[in-house]
Design a protein around this motif. Structure first.
Motif, PDB file in Angstrom:
ATOM      1  N   TYR A 181    -100.393 -21.821  78.813  1.00 14.46           N
ATOM      2  CA  TYR A 181    -101.470 -20.870  78.584  1.00 14.46           C
ATOM      3  C   TYR A 181    -102.463 -21.656  77.731  1.00 14.46           C
ATOM      4  N   LEU A 185    -106.369 -22.252  78.902  1.00 16.96           N
ATOM      5  CA  LEU A 185    -107.571 -22.095  77.849  1.00 16.96           C
ATOM      6  C   LEU A 185    -108.353 -23.090  77.631  1.00 16.96           C
ATOM      7  N   ILE A 207    -106.132 -16.866  82.432  1.00 16.65           N
ATOM      8  CA  ILE A 207    -106.288 -16.320  81.272  1.00 16.65           C
ATOM      9  C   ILE A 207    -106.170 -15.071  81.035  1.00 16.65           C
TER      10      ILE A 207
END
Length: 246
Positions: A181, A185, A207
């Motif tokens: 993640y 990001l 995301i």
């Protein structure tokens, strides 16, 4: 860091997960055997073009129908073997346990919902893009979000190539998915700063899909299936075949 196997046993056969993998693979094989011009036309017409949605929206009948349909059809198109195999491998590893908790019908609805939501987030952040968006990544990111919420301490075996040699490590899902993640990001933030999609990847779809899956997964599993009761203490050995025999 490539995931090889998680070690959470399942109780039911993942009918939807396997069906999605087969369907995506068959569609891709069909596409690669078409003439290039036909393949490109399919991607343009059945992929999601953000500018087409922001320009025509969902008001005009003809364009509205195409835009709505493309939100779903784009999830079943892929741009290459690496794109396809990466998505299907991730779906196979993490999707079966999420489907086991949700049930087949709810999992399918959840998967499609995450895919549509991820696509709309990409359109919102790149409204003028004329590049067709295709792939199951947004929906699968939602599955990762659900897995993160349901099995944070489950162990995942990952392979890390170091100087062309593969090394295998066992880490908690919360670390692997958390690392994934943060990578999305970081790349997504770069795409906003540069004003264009970095590396040709719809980072914000990943995301957005992940966050939608993380926050909505509990609406799709019932009762005790939502509790984190699947993790054995660290140090307790698993038989890798146990995942498939239960």
């Amino acid at each position: 860091m490539i995931p090889i196997q998680d070690i959470v046993p399942r109780k039911t056969f993942p009918v939807v997960t396997v069906s999605l993998i087969i369907l995506n693979t068959l569609i891709f094989i069909l596409m690669v055997n078409l003439p290039v011009s036909v393949r490109e036309a399919l991607v343009i017409n059945f992929g999601v073009v953000p500018a087409r949605i922001t320009q025509f929206g969902f008001g005009e009948a003809g364009k509205a129908f195409q835009n709505v349909i493309s939100l779903f059809t784009a999830m079943f198109l892929h741009g290459g073997w690496i794109h396809l195999l990466g998505n299907m491998w991730t779906l196979w590893i993490f999707g079966d346990n999420v489907e086991d908790r949700m049930g087949h019908k709810r999992f399918l609805i959840f998967y499609l919902l995450c895919g549509v939501a991820a696509t709309l987030i990409h359109v919102w952040l790149h409204p003028d893009s004329t590049i067709p968006m295709i792939g199951a990544s947004g929906a699968i990111s939602g599955v990762l979000g659900a897995y993160y919420g349901l099995f944070p301490l489950a162990r995942v075996i990952v392979m890390v190539p170091i100087f062309f040699f593969p090394f295998f490590f066992e880490i908690p899902a919360v670390l692997y998915i958390g690392w994934w993640y943060l990578l999305q990001l970081f790349s997504g933030t770069l795409s906003i700063l540069h004003g264009k999609i970095v590396g040709g990847v719809a980072w914000w779809a990943h995301i957005g899909g992940f966050l939608v899956g993380l926050f909505l997964h509990r609406l799709f599993c019932v009762g005790k299936k939502c509790f984190r009761d699947e993790v054995r203490p660290w140090g307790v050995s698993y038989n890798l075949g146990e995942k498939f025999n239960r």
